[in-house]
Design a protein around this motif. Structure first.
Motif, PDB file in Angstrom:
ATOM      1  N   GLN A 225       0.847  -1.191   0.000  1.00 44.32           N
ATOM      2  CA  GLN A 225       0.000   0.000   0.000  1.00 44.32           C
ATOM      3  C   GLN A 225       0.882   1.240   0.000  1.00 44.32           C
ATOM      4  OE1 GLN A 225      -2.339   1.490   3.501  1.00 44.32           O
ATOM      5  NE2 GLN A 225      -4.094   1.040   2.180  1.00 44.32           N
ATOM      6  N   SER A 238      -4.502   6.840  -2.311  1.00 32.76           N
ATOM      7  CA  SER A 238      -3.646   5.697  -1.998  1.00 32.76           C
ATOM      8  C   SER A 238      -3.805   4.627  -3.068  1.00 32.76           C
ATOM      9  CB  SER A 238      -3.986   5.113  -0.625  1.00 32.76           C
ATOM     10  OG  SER A 238      -5.283   4.539  -0.632  1.00 32.76           O
ATOM     11  N   ASP A 240      -3.500   0.544  -3.298  1.00 27.73           N
ATOM     12  CA  ASP A 240      -3.484  -0.599  -2.380  1.00 27.73           C
ATOM     13  C   ASP A 240      -3.584  -1.905  -3.167  1.00 27.73           C
ATOM     14  OD1 ASP A 240      -3.652  -2.326  -0.270  1.00 27.73           O
ATOM     15  OD2 ASP A 240      -5.654  -1.694   0.381  1.00 27.73           O
ATOM     16  N   HIS A 242      -3.695  -5.750  -2.882  1.00 29.23           N
ATOM     17  CA  HIS A 242      -4.035  -6.647  -1.770  1.00 29.23           C
ATOM     18  C   HIS A 242      -4.798  -7.879  -2.270  1.00 29.23           C
ATOM     19  CE1 HIS A 242      -7.549  -4.059  -2.418  1.00 29.23           C
ATOM     20  NE2 HIS A 242      -8.242  -5.126  -2.094  1.00 29.23           N
TER      21      HIS A 242
END
Length: 247
Positions: A225, A238, A240, A242
């Motif tokens: 991140q 941001s 991210d 994941h």
């Protein structure tokens, strides 16, 4: 300021220094101004490519061109396409259990202000655009306001020979929080290879400011991140990478 109307300029001149200086000048001047300047210097020939992909040649340029051999002419591809194909990374494909979130918040401007234009896209290690995730605008004449995306997409369009604006565009949005997702597929819906890519988020407001957030990320199955400081147009953002929920 970056050059907007000319995306490529090639100059041949008796003096290398003159050729370099003229190539820079021709990237900024209009095609008419370039022709006039070239005519004033003996032995200068040039080839310009406009943002629409049109080639503009000096009268003496054709004498420098070498026809492709007949036996290979049928398989020649645009240079940018050949480079992109040759550099395609070998190895495992994108991990289907992973995804990328691009989260950002459009800031509340002071007073009356128009909604910003937003572009989010992915480029591979060779700086070739593989996926436009979002393109928010309201009239085609404003596409060039998203300078970095527009430049990237013109290179892609010339290499692939197709336009994607109508299939990826949407209306502008007002202040608030938004989340975009990338599942590792390119503009054609094909899964990309695992590896390093650069993620871009571009925000431009008419009569406002221009902001560009970018980050190289290694999409190799390891979560990561990256958070960015606020700017005039984006209150928070941001990237991210994941695992998908439940995977």
């Amino acid at each position: 300021m970056t050059a907007e109307n000319i995306i490529s300029s090639t100059v041949v001149a008796p003096n290398p220094a003159d050729a370099g200086a003229l190539a820079t000048a021709f990237s900024i001047l209009s095609t008419e101004e370039s022709a006039k300047l070239a005519a004033s210097i003996p032995g200068v020939a040039y080839l310009l490519v406009t943002k629409e992909g049109k080639q503009v040649k000096s009268n003496n340029w054709p004498s420098l061109e070498t026809p492709a051999p007949v036996e290979t002419a049928a398989v020649i591809k645009p240079v940018s396409a050949r480079l992109h194909m040759a550099a395609a990374p070998a190895g495992p494909a994108w991990d289907p259990s992973m995804e990328l979130n691009i989260d950002f918040e459009i800031a509340q401007p002071r007073g009356m202000a128009k909604r910003p234009f937003v572009a989010a896209w992915i480029e591979d290690a060779d700086r070739f655009q593989v996926k436009t995730i979002a393109l928010w605008y309201h009239e085609d004449r404003y596409l060039t306001e998203m300078k970095a995306w527009y430049r990237s997409d013109r290179v892609r369009a010339m290499a692939e020979g197709k336009e994607i604006v109508r299939s990826v565009s949407g209306a502008t949005r007002g202040p608030g929080k938004y989340s975009l997702k990338w599942d590792g597929k390119d503009n054609d819906g094909k899964v990309v290879k695992a590896g390093k890519y650069t993620v871009y988020l571009e925000v431009a407001r008419e009569h406002g400011t221009y902001q560009l957030v970018k980050q190289e990320m290694d999409f190799n199955g390891t979560p990561r991140q990256v958070q960015f400081p606020a700017n005039t147009e984006v209150a928070a953002s941001s990237f991210d990478y994941h695992k998908l929920t439940g995977k």
